[in-house]
Design a protein around this motif. Structure first.
Motif, PDB file in Angstrom:
ATOM      1  N   LYS A  75       0.810  -1.155   0.181  1.00  0.00           N
ATOM      2  CA  LYS A  75      -0.173   0.051   0.148  1.00  0.00           C
ATOM      3  C   LYS A  75       0.794   1.422  -0.167  1.00  0.00           C
ATOM      4  O   LYS A  75       0.650   2.153  -0.586  1.00  0.00           O
ATOM      5  N   ASP A  76       1.954   1.102   0.601  1.00  0.00           N
ATOM      6  CA  ASP A  76       2.841   2.472   0.736  1.00  0.00           C
ATOM      7  C   ASP A  76       3.759   2.555  -0.666  1.00  0.00           C
ATOM      8  O   ASP A  76       4.054   1.798  -1.331  1.00  0.00           O
ATOM      9  N   LYS A  77       3.711   3.854  -1.031  1.00  0.00           N
ATOM     10  CA  LYS A  77       4.110   4.337  -2.616  1.00  0.00           C
ATOM     11  C   LYS A  77       5.510   4.020  -2.610  1.00  0.00           C
ATOM     12  O   LYS A  77       5.939   3.677  -3.432  1.00  0.00           O
ATOM     13  N   THR A  78       6.196   4.336  -1.118  1.00  0.00           N
ATOM     14  CA  THR A  78       7.748   4.062  -1.462  1.00  0.00           C
ATOM     15  C   THR A  78       8.239   2.666  -1.354  1.00  0.00           C
ATOM     16  O   THR A  78       9.061   2.194  -2.344  1.00  0.00           O
ATOM     17  N   VAL A  79       7.506   1.732  -1.041  1.00  0.00           N
ATOM     18  CA  VAL A  79       7.564   0.234  -1.170  1.00  0.00           C
ATOM     19  C   VAL A  79       7.193  -0.083  -2.719  1.00  0.00           C
ATOM     20  O   VAL A  79       7.780  -0.886  -3.476  1.00  0.00           O
ATOM     21  N   ALA A  80       5.996   0.395  -3.097  1.00  0.00           N
ATOM     22  CA  ALA A  80       5.527   0.057  -4.290  1.00  0.00           C
ATOM     23  C   ALA A  80       6.507   0.295  -5.608  1.00  0.00           C
ATOM     24  O   ALA A  80       6.618  -0.007  -6.457  1.00  0.00           O
ATOM     25  N   ALA A  81       7.317   1.467  -5.145  1.00  0.00           N
ATOM     26  CA  ALA A  81       8.176   1.785  -6.295  1.00  0.00           C
ATOM     27  C   ALA A  81       9.348   0.907  -6.236  1.00  0.00           C
ATOM     28  O   ALA A  81       9.936   0.771  -7.574  1.00  0.00           O
ATOM     29  N   ILE A  95       7.434 -18.799  -3.537  1.00  0.00           N
ATOM     30  CA  ILE A  95       7.209 -17.348  -3.230  1.00  0.00           C
ATOM     31  C   ILE A  95       7.913 -16.565  -4.212  1.00  0.00           C
ATOM     32  O   ILE A  95       8.977 -16.841  -4.762  1.00  0.00           O
ATOM     33  N   VAL A  96       7.206 -15.822  -4.738  1.00  0.00           N
ATOM     34  CA  VAL A  96       7.666 -14.980  -6.112  1.00  0.00           C
ATOM     35  C   VAL A  96       7.525 -13.544  -5.802  1.00  0.00           C
ATOM     36  O   VAL A  96       6.557 -12.951  -5.506  1.00  0.00           O
ATOM     37  N   MET A  97       8.608 -12.840  -5.736  1.00  0.00           N
ATOM     38  CA  MET A  97       8.751 -11.574  -5.779  1.00  0.00           C
ATOM     39  C   MET A  97       8.876 -10.725  -7.035  1.00  0.00           C
ATOM     40  O   MET A  97       9.689 -11.105  -7.712  1.00  0.00           O
ATOM     41  N   THR A  98       8.023  -9.872  -7.333  1.00  0.00           N
ATOM     42  CA  THR A  98       7.940  -9.055  -8.472  1.00  0.00           C
ATOM     43  C   THR A  98       8.392  -7.632  -8.504  1.00  0.00           C
ATOM     44  O   THR A  98       7.834  -6.996  -7.652  1.00  0.00           O
ATOM     45  N   ASP A  99       9.898  -7.298  -8.976  1.00  0.00           N
ATOM     46  CA  ASP A  99      10.028  -6.022  -8.755  1.00  0.00           C
ATOM     47  C   ASP A  99       9.272  -4.900  -9.316  1.00  0.00           C
ATOM     48  O   ASP A  99       8.471  -5.442 -10.606  1.00  0.00           O
ATOM     49  N   ALA A 100       9.287  -3.620  -9.331  1.00  0.00           N
ATOM     50  CA  ALA A 100       8.447  -2.616  -9.910  1.00  0.00           C
ATOM     51  C   ALA A 100       8.726  -2.575 -11.521  1.00  0.00           C
ATOM     52  O   ALA A 100       7.984  -2.452 -12.274  1.00  0.00           O
ATOM     53  N   ASN A 101      10.121  -2.955 -11.799  1.00  0.00           N
ATOM     54  CA  ASN A 101      10.768  -3.164 -13.294  1.00  0.00           C
ATOM     55  C   ASN A 101      10.194  -4.359 -13.934  1.00  0.00           C
ATOM     56  O   ASN A 101      10.555  -4.462 -15.205  1.00  0.00           O
ATOM     57  N   GLY A 102       9.602  -5.382 -13.347  1.00  0.00           N
ATOM     58  CA  GLY A 102       9.058  -6.390 -13.918  1.00  0.00           C
ATOM     59  C   GLY A 102       9.905  -7.694 -13.605  1.00  0.00           C
ATOM     60  O   GLY A 102       9.801  -8.858 -13.879  1.00  0.00           O
ATOM     61  N   ASP A 103      11.139  -7.359 -13.192  1.00  0.00           N
ATOM     62  CA  ASP A 103      12.035  -8.548 -12.786  1.00  0.00           C
ATOM     63  C   ASP A 103      11.495  -9.270 -11.682  1.00  0.00           C
ATOM     64  O   ASP A 103      10.811  -8.554 -10.693  1.00  0.00           O
ATOM     65  N   THR A 104      11.708 -10.558 -11.574  1.00  0.00           N
ATOM     66  CA  THR A 104      11.096 -11.697 -10.638  1.00  0.00           C
ATOM     67  C   THR A 104      12.255 -12.453  -9.951  1.00  0.00           C
ATOM     68  O   THR A 104      13.109 -12.713 -10.470  1.00  0.00           O
TER      69      THR A 104
END
Length: 208
Positions: free
Chosen positions: A147-153, A174-183
């Motif tokens: 929800k936080d914009k800093t984290v979402a960035a 567990i899949v972590m997707t970065d803001a730039n699309g990297d996973t």
């Protein structure tokens, strides 16, 4: 006989559907929290979109109330211990580097998410993330969006998936997707649930 078989199959599918409909994220987290310690093997695949390449590593892991430890065995040995306020890196020669992450909002959010899921504290998780939970048969998936914009960035989403029964649950990815699309995708196997960690295993979570 055919009618009996059809009825049996229908009852089976109705039961599976009903179970999936009654499975909630809170229930899954509560079942996961029944295991205070989880150990096993992991495979990590890091996909970099712009470079169009994937990096794979593997090793062993520990999930406990004290934190998470990734012990990479291939391609190069190393250890990474993630606590609530610090990151501990351990080199093959035993040298330990402690990084204070207590003031890092992004790090804190990720740590809080994982600890909340595996301790059953969903209330704390909902404060920072929107959770989209779904279940099909005995499989479940929770997509956590910050929800936080800093984290979402930096982080687009954190997806956790696994299996569950009416009395137990297990996570498998567990899949972590970065803001730039990297996973970064973790796949877990050979999971065990010791009631107590060994003295050596407990020691890795001590930031000194």
């Amino acid at each position: 006989m055919k009618k009996i078989m059809c009825v049996a199959i229908a009852v089976f599918f109705v039961s599976v559907t009903a179970f999936a409909q009654t499975t909630t994220f809170e229930a899954v987290c509560a079942r996961l929290a029944a295991h205070p310690n989880t150990i096993g093997n992991f495979t990590q695949v890091r996909k970099i979109v712009k470079a169009n390449r994937s990096l794979t590593s593997s090793g062993t892991f520990i999930f406990s109330l004290d934190g998470i430890m990734w012990k990479t065995l291939k391609p190069f040995p190393s250890s990474l211990v993630v606590g609530m306020t610090s990151v501990i890196q351990i080199t093959p020669d035993g040298k330990k580097t402690v990084i204070d992450a207590s003031n890092n909002q992004i790090f804190t959010s990720i740590s809080t998410t994982l600890s909340s899921v595996f301790s059953g504290n969903t209330k704390k998780l909902y404060e920072s993330f929107a959770v989209n939970f779904s279940a099909s048969g005995n499989a479940w998936k929770a997509v956590c969006t910050p929800k936080d914009k800093t984290v979402a960035a930096v982080m687009q989403s954190l997806e956790i998936g696994g299996t569950t029964t009416q009395t137990d649950a297990e996570f498998s990815t567990i899949v972590m997707t970065d803001a730039n699309g990297d996973t970064t995708t973790y796949t877990f196997t050979n999971q065990k649930y010791p009631k107590e960690l060994s003295a050596d295993e407990k020691a890795v979570f001590t930031a000194k």
